[in-house]
Design a protein around this motif. Sequence first.
Motif, mmCIF file in Angstrom:
data_model
loop_
_atom_site.group_PDB
_atom_site.id
_atom_site.type_symbol
_atom_site.label_atom_id
_atom_site.label_comp_id
_atom_site.label_asym_id
_atom_site.label_seq_id
_atom_site.Cartn_x
_atom_site.Cartn_y
_atom_site.Cartn_z
ATOM 1 N N THR A 355 86.240 21.076 49.187
ATOM 2 C CA THR A 355 87.437 21.091 50.016
ATOM 3 C C THR A 355 88.655 21.287 49.124
ATOM 4 O O THR A 355 88.577 21.185 47.889
ATOM 5 N N GLN A 356 89.804 21.565 49.734
ATOM 6 C CA GLN A 356 91.021 21.766 48.957
ATOM 7 C C GLN A 356 91.366 20.509 48.161
ATOM 8 O O GLN A 356 91.711 20.586 46.971
ATOM 9 N N LYS A 357 91.247 19.333 48.783
ATOM 10 C CA LYS A 357 91.557 18.090 48.083
ATOM 11 C C LYS A 357 90.598 17.865 46.925
ATOM 12 O O LYS A 357 91.010 17.434 45.834
ATOM 13 N N GLU A 358 89.315 18.166 47.125
ATOM 14 C CA GLU A 358 88.336 17.987 46.056
ATOM 15 C C GLU A 358 88.625 18.923 44.883
ATOM 16 O O GLU A 358 88.484 18.530 43.722
ATOM 17 N N MET A 359 89.040 20.153 45.173
ATOM 18 C CA MET A 359 89.351 21.098 44.102
ATOM 19 C C MET A 359 90.574 20.650 43.311
ATOM 20 O O MET A 359 90.602 20.737 42.083
ATOM 21 N N VAL A 360 91.586 20.164 44.018
ATOM 22 C CA VAL A 360 92.789 19.681 43.339
ATOM 23 C C VAL A 360 92.451 18.465 42.476
ATOM 24 O O VAL A 360 92.850 18.375 41.305
ATOM 25 N N THR A 361 91.696 17.530 43.053
ATOM 26 C CA THR A 361 91.323 16.318 42.324
ATOM 27 C C THR A 361 90.518 16.655 41.078
ATOM 28 O O THR A 361 90.783 16.136 39.979
ATOM 29 N N GLU A 362 89.532 17.530 41.230
ATOM 30 C CA GLU A 362 88.686 17.910 40.094
ATOM 31 C C GLU A 362 89.500 18.600 39.006
ATOM 32 O O GLU A 362 89.312 18.360 37.817
ATOM 33 N N SER A 363 90.428 19.457 39.414
ATOM 34 C CA SER A 363 91.240 20.193 38.441
ATOM 35 C C SER A 363 92.172 19.261 37.681
ATOM 36 O O SER A 363 92.290 19.345 36.449
#
Length: 643
Positions: A355-363
């Motif tokens: 998800t968008q939130k997961e991608m931001v968090t991971e980055s």
Amino acid sequence: SEGGDIISPDEVRERRKKIRTFIFAVQVVYGIAAVELDNNSTCLQLLQTYAPSISEMVTEWRTSLSFLPGVAPNDGGQKEVLPGDEIILLTSQYLQFQAKTTTTVQQSSNNNSATSPFLLQAVSLLEEAIDQSPYNPHLKIAAIGIYSQLHAAHRALTIYQDLGVKQIQLDSCSYLILPTLIQGGLYTSAIKLSSSILRLHGETSKQVKDYATKSLRNGLLFKAKEMATFQREKMRPSLQLLHSKGLVMDAAALMIPSDLGSDIIVSSGVMKQKGKSLPPVVRLGAEKGFCGSDEDLARAEQIAIDAERHFNAPAIIHAAAQSSAISVDDFVSSDNRDMTVNYFEILHHNSHYLTQKEMVTESLRRGHMHGLLTRAVMATGAANAPKKGKIPKPTEETTYRCQSLRRSLSRANEFGQEIDHMDDVDRALWEACCQLCEAIIIVIHGGGGDGKKSPNNDTLAEREKAAVSIVDSTMQLVQSARKAFTSYCCSTTVINQGSDCSSSIAGGARVCQLLPDRVVPFYALLETTARLFSLFGWGKRKRSTKAASGALANLALSFRDLLSDMLQAMSEFRSFGSGGDNTGDNMTSLESLVESAVSLDVVGADAIQRVIREVVSSRDMTKDRVDPFLMQMKESLESFDEQ
């Protein structure tokens, strides 16, 4: 023609109309059944009552190949797709739903043969359909999704490359394969793809400036404004750009230079070049990334320079630091991914897409981690050795670098507390990395909470005592991570990132994720701490006489045990059933798997065996590109066991 007779245009139109009616009816039934996806039994009952069976749908598709003339690409036009392709997409959805349903019912079984036949059938049909209709991108996208579930990263990558994704599509479609490359241990391929995305954005930024300037010169104000708005609101804050920066930084130390060559053909996990079989040359930090060696300091200094440019991968460090004052939910990013290419997902949705939130968090997590690594290496490089048993006098450089590391550590700790979806292994190793950074600060600059002044009782003995306490606590975290990882691998059935698989396979996939995210960063920090301890007279060979040396040796050996467990998990990664490598009992499991898939009377044994060969070859390649890094670190840690 049909039996030598010419089919009239009207008859062709009628046949197309009937097959479209059939497809529409199936889509309606699937759509209604999808409303009950949370209730597998009700959904399955609806499908069994109102939807055609798998065999009926496959028969209808094969009939469409015989009774509808093939459509050749027109000169100068786009290459067409076959009218029956949609039937195979729907069939693959039904089979994936059955695989998921079977897993839910049989979670008490440790054998994944109950689910694999359905997935093997689905991807076998898609492979056959791709052979018949090679220009249909959705068939390939569906196949990528199933190969991802089967942990066949290399085959998924090959199909993705056949899609011909280029230019702006890199920003919108690369999400289809990037998570699979990491889970499949193909880190070099992930770096190549992510670097292409970085280059795209860097070149687009320059082009937009040039085109906007030309538009203004030609009096086209609104055109210039449109370009500037597109660059400012869509491209510069691109979610995929952010994610690619973190991925490049994470995987840099795991890059295999020989895999970058375009003239290298990979087959069954072995590279072949000019007719010769060559094993991949694997060395941690071969060209880039932190690897716990003396090369780290020069690389850290270069990263600090490169981080100033927005389109460079190290810029993720600044992005993480600048976002520390806001929550992940408030981070501004533009999600340019094209999710409409997955329109055919009705009964089964691939959950390995982040998800968008997961991608931001991971980055941002990767940005924080590499911010810590860079500053820890630079602080250690600036440290001075004690003289005559007295702590070294702080210099302006060491003070500045320790302050910078402490601020970065504070931001990382706050970010770690905000993340709520880390599992026990993730969180334990994250906290372990943070604690090693704390130990580095204590040893270099003392225990001053603000990083500016050391307490009045600051002595070398006090610093060693504080460092020992931190290292002992870190060892407990590593032991907790090992226990959690063992529990994960020993679980009966693991549903991992949307794939229904046995725990032996999921354990290997988890290793592939942990290696760049947690294992390599911790190893680099451990070796950095060891160099600092050696500078202060607490070398590896003094483990029996110096408390700090002994504590660090115990930590290193605990981490070595975790690496051994990961190697064991990878040894089972090749298996298709409950066995280990594809020999002995596991070959019997493979034969049984083929029989199970063929018994469903959908595809033939040759098609199933073709897919199994692809999966086995891909898993072999994954293991051959992950194991050497684990073994190299494990062997290096053996030096802590020497007296």
